[in-house]
Structure formats: structure tokens, C-alpha cells
Design a protein around this motif. Sequence first.
Motif, PDB file in Angstrom:
ATOM      1  N   ARG A   1      15.462  70.474 -40.178  1.00  0.00           N
ATOM      2  CA  ARG A   1      16.638  70.329 -39.334  1.00  0.00           C
ATOM      3  C   ARG A   1      15.996  69.498 -38.203  1.00  0.00           C
ATOM      4  O   ARG A   1      17.127  69.254 -37.435  1.00  0.00           O
ATOM      5  N   HIS A   2      15.103  69.210 -38.040  1.00  0.00           N
ATOM      6  CA  HIS A   2      14.535  68.229 -37.000  1.00  0.00           C
ATOM      7  C   HIS A   2      15.105  69.037 -35.442  1.00  0.00           C
ATOM      8  O   HIS A   2      15.511  68.192 -34.821  1.00  0.00           O
ATOM      9  N   ILE A   3      15.051  70.099 -35.420  1.00  0.00           N
ATOM     10  CA  ILE A   3      14.931  70.848 -34.166  1.00  0.00           C
ATOM     11  C   ILE A   3      13.803  71.230 -33.365  1.00  0.00           C
ATOM     12  O   ILE A   3      13.144  72.004 -34.217  1.00  0.00           O
ATOM     13  N   GLY A   4      13.477  70.841 -32.137  1.00  0.00           N
ATOM     14  CA  GLY A   4      12.372  71.585 -31.744  1.00  0.00           C
ATOM     15  C   GLY A   4      12.663  72.865 -31.032  1.00  0.00           C
ATOM     16  O   GLY A   4      13.778  73.320 -30.739  1.00  0.00           O
ATOM     17  N   TYR A   5      11.663  73.642 -31.037  1.00  0.00           N
ATOM     18  CA  TYR A   5      11.564  75.228 -30.766  1.00  0.00           C
ATOM     19  C   TYR A   5      10.497  75.334 -30.017  1.00  0.00           C
ATOM     20  O   TYR A   5       9.166  75.128 -30.316  1.00  0.00           O
ATOM     21  N   VAL A   6      10.767  76.292 -28.666  1.00  0.00           N
ATOM     22  CA  VAL A   6       9.529  76.545 -27.832  1.00  0.00           C
ATOM     23  C   VAL A   6       9.790  78.012 -27.596  1.00  0.00           C
ATOM     24  O   VAL A   6      10.720  78.464 -27.008  1.00  0.00           O
ATOM     25  N   PRO A   7       8.960  78.752 -28.482  1.00  0.00           N
ATOM     26  CA  PRO A   7       9.110  80.155 -28.416  1.00  0.00           C
ATOM     27  C   PRO A   7       8.608  80.821 -27.141  1.00  0.00           C
ATOM     28  O   PRO A   7       8.108  80.138 -26.253  1.00  0.00           O
ATOM     29  N   GLN A   8       9.045  82.038 -26.846  1.00  0.00           N
ATOM     30  CA  GLN A   8       8.926  82.649 -25.534  1.00  0.00           C
ATOM     31  C   GLN A   8       7.417  82.757 -25.007  1.00  0.00           C
ATOM     32  O   GLN A   8       6.806  82.469 -24.121  1.00  0.00           O
ATOM     33  N   ASP A   9       6.439  82.914 -26.100  1.00  0.00           N
ATOM     34  CA  ASP A   9       5.038  82.930 -25.844  1.00  0.00           C
ATOM     35  C   ASP A   9       4.095  81.531 -26.047  1.00  0.00           C
ATOM     36  O   ASP A   9       3.313  81.445 -25.851  1.00  0.00           O
ATOM     37  N   TYR A  10       5.046  80.408 -26.272  1.00  0.00           N
ATOM     38  CA  TYR A  10       4.793  79.166 -26.194  1.00  0.00           C
ATOM     39  C   TYR A  10       3.919  78.928 -27.697  1.00  0.00           C
ATOM     40  O   TYR A  10       3.967  77.632 -28.179  1.00  0.00           O
ATOM     41  N   ALA A  11       3.429  79.951 -28.314  1.00  0.00           N
ATOM     42  CA  ALA A  11       2.602  79.645 -29.711  1.00  0.00           C
ATOM     43  C   ALA A  11       1.613  78.322 -29.751  1.00  0.00           C
ATOM     44  O   ALA A  11       1.795  77.799 -30.702  1.00  0.00           O
ATOM     45  N   LEU A  12       1.058  78.370 -28.784  1.00  0.00           N
ATOM     46  CA  LEU A  12      -0.076  77.319 -28.790  1.00  0.00           C
ATOM     47  C   LEU A  12      -1.432  77.459 -29.669  1.00  0.00           C
ATOM     48  O   LEU A  12      -1.637  78.796 -29.647  1.00  0.00           O
ATOM     49  N   PHE A  13      -1.828  76.403 -30.249  1.00  0.00           N
ATOM     50  CA  PHE A  13      -2.931  76.866 -31.130  1.00  0.00           C
ATOM     51  C   PHE A  13      -4.387  76.859 -30.076  1.00  0.00           C
ATOM     52  O   PHE A  13      -4.737  75.763 -29.588  1.00  0.00           O
ATOM     53  N   PRO A  14      -5.105  77.953 -30.087  1.00  0.00           N
ATOM     54  CA  PRO A  14      -5.992  78.171 -29.117  1.00  0.00           C
ATOM     55  C   PRO A  14      -7.279  77.500 -29.509  1.00  0.00           C
ATOM     56  O   PRO A  14      -8.125  77.123 -28.635  1.00  0.00           O
ATOM     57  N   ASN A  15      -7.249  77.118 -30.860  1.00  0.00           N
ATOM     58  CA  ASN A  15      -8.332  76.419 -31.261  1.00  0.00           C
ATOM     59  C   ASN A  15      -8.433  74.770 -31.226  1.00  0.00           C
ATOM     60  O   ASN A  15      -9.381  74.142 -31.638  1.00  0.00           O
ATOM     61  N   LEU A  16      -7.290  74.386 -30.642  1.00  0.00           N
ATOM     62  CA  LEU A  16      -7.136  72.918 -30.552  1.00  0.00           C
ATOM     63  C   LEU A  16      -6.832  72.681 -28.903  1.00  0.00           C
ATOM     64  O   LEU A  16      -6.560  73.601 -28.043  1.00  0.00           O
ATOM     65  N   THR A  17      -7.298  71.462 -28.827  1.00  0.00           N
ATOM     66  CA  THR A  17      -7.154  70.907 -27.264  1.00  0.00           C
ATOM     67  C   THR A  17      -5.671  70.742 -27.004  1.00  0.00           C
ATOM     68  O   THR A  17      -4.896  70.947 -27.767  1.00  0.00           O
ATOM     69  N   VAL A  18      -5.284  70.775 -25.600  1.00  0.00           N
ATOM     70  CA  VAL A  18      -3.885  70.133 -25.216  1.00  0.00           C
ATOM     71  C   VAL A  18      -3.661  68.889 -26.025  1.00  0.00           C
ATOM     72  O   VAL A  18      -2.424  69.012 -26.593  1.00  0.00           O
TER      73      VAL A  18
END
Length: 350
Positions: free
Chosen positions: A72-89
Motif C-alpha cells: 500500500r506504500h502507507i507509513g504507519y507509526v503505532p502508539q508504542d513506536y515499535a522501534l527495534f531495540p537491537n538497532l541504532t537510531v
Amino acid sequence: MIEIIDLSIELGRFALHHVDLSIRDGEYLVLLGPTGSGKTVLVECIAGIHRKHGGRILVDGRDVTGLYPEERHIGYVPQDYALFPNLTVRENVAYGLRARRLPEVEIVARVNSMLKMLGLSQLAERSPTTLSGGEKQRTALGRALVTNPRILLLDEPLSAIDEVMRSELATELSRIQRAVNGTFLHVCHSFDEATEVADRVAILREGSIAQVGTIEELLEKPASLFVARFTGARNLFSGVAEERSGGSVVTLADGVRLACGVRSAGPGVAAIRPEKILLANGLALGSAENVLEGRVTGVKRKMAHVEVVVDAGIDLVVYLPRAGERETPEAGCSVTLRIPPEAIRLLPSE
């Protein structure tokens, strides 16, 4: 442009009922409603997380209803951000580009540009576990925006942010949206938050759209008692309206009679916004309509205004600007009020 046509779905205790909604290109639309009204379910349907539902979803005229999220090429930022803790910014921001197997030179250039735009360059090698709430939010935004999505969905993006930072980040979201000329759909349950970012607001109630409009339209012309309450119309009085030349007269349950600028007849609710009521500390307001005498029973000084409660035969809440705080009456003072007829909205009872 997003078009949601007759969308219905049931997920346990959450459901959407025949939702129709259009989001314009380049628009910042806020989806607003109380907890459990179906906001997140609607966003997840647009993102493609839920595909088994009634109705259709169109993006730029293309039916995406049956497509998977990545199609769909739609960006999605969930409420908890769902960042990968094992990756850097930096690696979090680059994740979507690497998943698309873009050339490394392009990935580096786009990630560096996004980090700079969001003020994250100095944090690029940090772990998400060491970031503040605002820094996590910007990292999640960067990961979504760097793929150049046509649409960005933000589910409660400011919910984990303290009040001082919230206004700053709301301003930042508006700036980013204008900078990328994106179409943003922002979910929240605070009308104050919506006023900081929205071009328009869609209010959701129990899985259905209650009203869509600009902030001004929602404040001046609420479609229902629910919308009036949700947007802060603190003064709500049951009564019976009678038509007259140029408008109506509504007799409230307390016996107070008020002139109204719109024609209406029969039982209903008079809704009066606190900031529309004029107050003078011991001064007469002339022979105009809807002039009431009363006594101040409470005063609360808040960040944006001073809240004054007046017993004038009916209990009225009045908002005064902080700029004129020196003239704020104290509890026990006699005051004169005027309610402009055009400030009174007559709504059906619920």
C-alpha cells in the motif's frame, strides 16, 4: 487522497459501522474520539493490518482493500513506536529502505537527510532504549517518512509525551507534514491536541463518524450533543424552543428565557461555549438581549484561561483570557453577563 467507503468490521468488542470518510491530498486530518470508539481499528484497516472487512479503501483512486500492508506504500507509526531495540537510531530509520533493497549510496543519503531534518544526527548511533519519549517519536517518524510514503498514519503519537513537550512535538509534526507535503492521519482522544495540528477533524463515536469539519466548524456548529460535549461546550441546558422573528426563544428548565439566533421549535438542549459569554464585573451591559445578573461561585486559574462559575439562575461556566486576569472577579462578587444570541446552539436531546 484516501477514500473510505462504507467500511464495517467487528473485532471483539470493537466495531466500525458503515464508515465513509475522505482525506484530501496534503491534509492533516485528526481522527478524534473517546477510548473504545474504533479509532485504532480504522487506522489499522487503512494500513492493511485488517483486510477482512466490508466496504472499500481507495488511495489516489486505486482500490487497496485486498492489498497487504507492504503493497500500500502507507507509513504507519503505532502508539508504542515499535522501534527495534537491537538497532541504532540510524539503523531503525534505514530499516524500510534496506527491506526494499535500495542501493547503499541512496540509503545513506536519504537516512542522513532525514536524521538532519528531525534533529537526530547527534543521536544516530544511540540505542532506542536510551532515548526520551520525544526522541523515540522522531525516530519512528523518520523510519516511516524516509520511504516517502504517500500517506502517514500516526496512532496516538503524543500519548506518551509529557505536557510540556507535547505542544512542542505537535508543532514539530505540523512542520514535518508541511515540509514533506504529506497526507497525515493522526489519532488522538484530546480535542486540545487536535486543535494544535489539524486541518480538519473527524470525530468517531461508537464505531461511526459523528461529524467531520474544521476546528471552527466543530466549535460553532456541532452536529450533536455528543460533539458539543466532546469539543468543550460546558454549558448545556435542557429547554423548549419557540420560533420568533429572526430566530427563537428557548425556555430552560430553570425558567430562564434566552433568545437564540437560529430558528427552532420544540424540546432540545441549548449549548453555550464558555468563551462566548461576556462578563462585566459590576458593569451594566446595556439593554441587549440575554443579559443576566449573577454571583460568582468559583474561580479557577488555568494555563490558557481563567474559569469563572456564575450562578445566574442557571450555573454558567465562563472562560476569561489570562491577559485580563487583573479584572477577574473573585468568588462572591456580583456580575453582569451577556450571552449573544448567535452564541447559542440548539441541539436535539440524546
